[in-house]
Design a protein around this motif. Structure first.
Motif, PDB file in Angstrom:
ATOM      1  N   ASN A  79       4.276 -21.092 -20.891  1.00 46.37           N
ATOM      2  CA  ASN A  79       5.408 -20.672 -20.276  1.00 46.37           C
ATOM      3  C   ASN A  79       5.590 -20.879 -18.840  1.00 46.37           C
ATOM      4  O   ASN A  79       4.251 -20.684 -18.125  1.00 46.37           O
ATOM      5  CB  ASN A  79       5.425 -19.128 -20.507  1.00 46.37           C
ATOM      6  N   ALA A  80       6.576 -21.339 -18.185  1.00 48.33           N
ATOM      7  CA  ALA A  80       6.523 -21.706 -16.794  1.00 48.33           C
ATOM      8  C   ALA A  80       7.444 -20.665 -16.111  1.00 48.33           C
ATOM      9  O   ALA A  80       8.313 -20.294 -16.387  1.00 48.33           O
ATOM     10  CB  ALA A  80       7.115 -23.092 -16.543  1.00 48.33           C
ATOM     11  N   ALA A  81       6.828 -20.332 -15.016  1.00 51.93           N
ATOM     12  CA  ALA A  81       7.693 -19.495 -14.021  1.00 51.93           C
ATOM     13  C   ALA A  81       7.319 -19.785 -12.594  1.00 51.93           C
ATOM     14  O   ALA A  81       6.126 -20.143 -12.212  1.00 51.93           O
ATOM     15  CB  ALA A  81       7.185 -17.987 -14.362  1.00 51.93           C
ATOM     16  N   ARG A  82       8.406 -19.440 -11.779  1.00 47.95           N
ATOM     17  CA  ARG A  82       8.236 -19.500 -10.351  1.00 47.95           C
ATOM     18  C   ARG A  82       7.427 -18.616  -9.814  1.00 47.95           C
ATOM     19  O   ARG A  82       7.881 -17.413 -10.007  1.00 47.95           O
ATOM     20  CB  ARG A  82       9.352 -19.946  -9.431  1.00 47.95           C
ATOM     21  N   GLY A  83       6.646 -18.659  -8.835  1.00 47.27           N
ATOM     22  CA  GLY A  83       5.826 -17.804  -8.122  1.00 47.27           C
ATOM     23  C   GLY A  83       5.506 -18.163  -6.859  1.00 47.27           C
ATOM     24  O   GLY A  83       6.082 -18.955  -6.067  1.00 47.27           O
ATOM     25  N   ARG A  84       4.939 -17.269  -6.233  1.00 49.03           N
ATOM     26  CA  ARG A  84       4.545 -17.393  -4.393  1.00 49.03           C
ATOM     27  C   ARG A  84       3.458 -17.163  -4.228  1.00 49.03           C
ATOM     28  O   ARG A  84       2.805 -16.110  -4.610  1.00 49.03           O
ATOM     29  CB  ARG A  84       5.500 -16.264  -3.786  1.00 49.03           C
TER      30      ARG A  84
END
Length: 205
Positions: A79-84
């Protein structure tokens, strides 16, 4: 454009080229000795000893390829998710040098905040460890965080690299010396060149 490809420490194949050239020099010297004075039983020990660095190098390559394949699978099927990226954690791990003295190798772990798309809860996720201070080369804290199906293994990618190495980084307060930077590469290249010249002299003189 300043562009880097920094792999996690477990995916590195550091020292493989050096080992290959060392083994070539080792066996070239042995073969020249055997050709000049005939085979003696003492050579058998050196012939077998030369296999030790080969075994170590092969194991290192197999290990790196295993983790590279694992990272690729996490990126493709996880699963891909944008993060910081919000923090860099420096860790030290002991190891024993060639003189059996305890040394410490520094590793760098990126910590990113990733919001859950359903609940909105922000989770903190750690990257695999890097042997190089990867945060020094990042222009932005934005990153893609991949999580495998078990939810336990994570991988970070799609980093935004600096245009130039001298550009300000995302964690200027955590600036550290890059032991594997350009100077180290030059030093290794010099050692390899010297060994190649040794190999040339053994074979052609």
């Amino acid at each position: 454009m300043f562009r880097k490809r920094i792999r996690p420490a477990q995916e590195e194949m550091r020292g493989t080229a050096f080992t290959i050239i060392f083994v070539l020099v080792w066996y070239a010297g042995l073969m020249r000795g055997i050709a000049g004075g005939g085979f003696q039983s003492a050579y058998l020990l050196f012939l077998v000893a030369g296999l030790l660095p080969v075994f170590t190098a092969v194991q290192g390559v197999r290990r790196a390829l295993f983790y590279r394949r694992q990272g690729r699978e996490i990126r493709e099927f996880g699963n891909a998710a944008r993060g910081r990226i919000v923090n860099v954690i420096m860790k030290s791990a002991p190891y024993e040098d060639s003189h059996h003295r305890t040394r410490y190798r520094r590793y760098y772990v990126l910590e990113a905040e990733v919001p859950d798309p359903v609940t909105g809860v922000v989770n903190r996720i750690e990257s695999p460890a890097y042997s190089r201070p990867i945060h020094r080369y990042l222009a932005s804290p934005e990153v893609t965080v991949y999580t495998d199906r078990t939810g336990w293994k994570h991988y970070m990618d799609d980093f935004q690299w600096k245009e130039r190495k001298s550009d300000p980084g995302i964690f200027e307060e955590n600036r550290v010396f890059d032991e594997y930077g350009r100077g180290a590469v030059f030093g290794k290249a010099l050692v390899i060149l010297i060994m190649l010249l040794m190999l040339y002299n053994i074979i052609f003189h």
